[in-house]
Design a protein around this motif. Sequence first.
Motif, short mmCIF file in Angstrom:
data_model
loop_
_atom_site.label_atom_id
_atom_site.label_comp_id
_atom_site.label_asym_id
_atom_site.label_seq_id
_atom_site.Cartn_x
_atom_site.Cartn_y
_atom_site.Cartn_z
N MET A 63 0.69 -1.26 -0.12
CA MET A 63 0.00 -0.03 -0.15
C MET A 63 0.88 1.20 0.19
SD MET A 63 -3.05 -1.17 2.50
CE MET A 63 -3.19 0.44 3.21
N GLN A 64 1.80 1.21 0.77
CA GLN A 64 2.96 2.17 0.81
C GLN A 64 3.56 2.63 -0.56
OE1 GLN A 64 5.73 2.27 4.06
NE2 GLN A 64 4.13 1.72 5.67
N ILE A 65 3.94 1.49 -1.20
CA ILE A 65 4.64 1.59 -2.51
C ILE A 65 3.73 2.22 -3.66
CG2 ILE A 65 5.79 0.22 -4.11
CD1 ILE A 65 7.15 -1.31 -2.19
N PHE A 66 2.35 1.63 -3.60
CA PHE A 66 1.31 1.96 -4.53
C PHE A 66 1.07 3.51 -4.45
CE2 PHE A 66 -3.16 2.83 -5.52
CZ PHE A 66 -3.11 2.15 -6.85
N TRP A 69 4.09 5.61 -5.70
CA TRP A 69 4.17 5.61 -7.07
C TRP A 69 3.07 6.16 -7.76
CZ3 TRP A 69 5.83 -0.26 -8.03
CH2 TRP A 69 7.04 -0.53 -7.87
N THR A 70 1.88 6.02 -7.44
CA THR A 70 0.71 6.72 -8.13
C THR A 70 0.02 7.86 -7.53
OG1 THR A 70 -1.05 5.33 -6.68
CG2 THR A 70 -0.08 4.27 -8.63
N GLY A 71 0.51 8.21 -6.11
CA GLY A 71 -0.27 9.43 -5.52
C GLY A 71 -1.78 9.22 -5.22
N ILE A 72 -2.09 7.91 -5.28
CA ILE A 72 -3.35 7.55 -4.97
C ILE A 72 -3.46 6.70 -3.70
CG2 ILE A 72 -5.57 6.26 -5.79
CD1 ILE A 72 -4.45 6.37 -8.77
N LYS A 73 -4.24 7.22 -2.71
CA LYS A 73 -4.49 6.54 -1.30
C LYS A 73 -5.22 5.17 -1.54
CE LYS A 73 -5.00 6.91 3.41
NZ LYS A 73 -3.89 6.41 3.90
N PRO A 74 -4.56 3.98 -1.55
CA PRO A 74 -5.24 2.94 -1.78
C PRO A 74 -6.19 2.37 -0.60
CG PRO A 74 -3.01 2.29 -0.95
CD PRO A 74 -3.11 3.82 -0.90
N ASP A 75 -6.99 1.66 -1.19
CA ASP A 75 -8.01 1.01 -0.31
C ASP A 75 -7.33 -0.33 0.33
OD1 ASP A 75 -10.32 -0.43 0.89
OD2 ASP A 75 -11.62 0.11 -0.91
N GLU A 76 -7.42 -0.57 1.82
CA GLU A 76 -6.68 -1.75 2.17
C GLU A 76 -7.53 -3.10 2.14
OE1 GLU A 76 -5.07 -3.18 6.45
OE2 GLU A 76 -5.63 -1.21 6.42
N ALA A 77 -8.68 -2.80 1.98
CA ALA A 77 -9.56 -3.99 1.76
C ALA A 77 -9.07 -4.71 0.63
CB ALA A 77 -11.17 -3.73 2.01
#
Length: 89
Positions: A63-66, A69-77
Amino acid sequence: MNATHLGAAPEKEPVPVNWETVSKDITVVDVITNPRLTPFLKAARDKGCPIVDGVEMLVQLAMQIFEEWTGIKPDEAIFQRAVAKALGE
């Protein structure tokens, strides 16, 4: 923290720890992802220690890498479901 191959499938060798010397207040971490609950983590859990498995570490790092790289906060689920599916859980 176990950062060795010990505990990984298929052998699942125990990590040589004298659990009598470990306080139940210590958080125990294992980087192994298969199995999720390694013999090391099971022994720690049985002692009453908080545990963090390798799958959780993998998800949090991904999630941190994503996000980096993308500037998008990922959805952990979504990440949790993806790794569970990949592991056949």
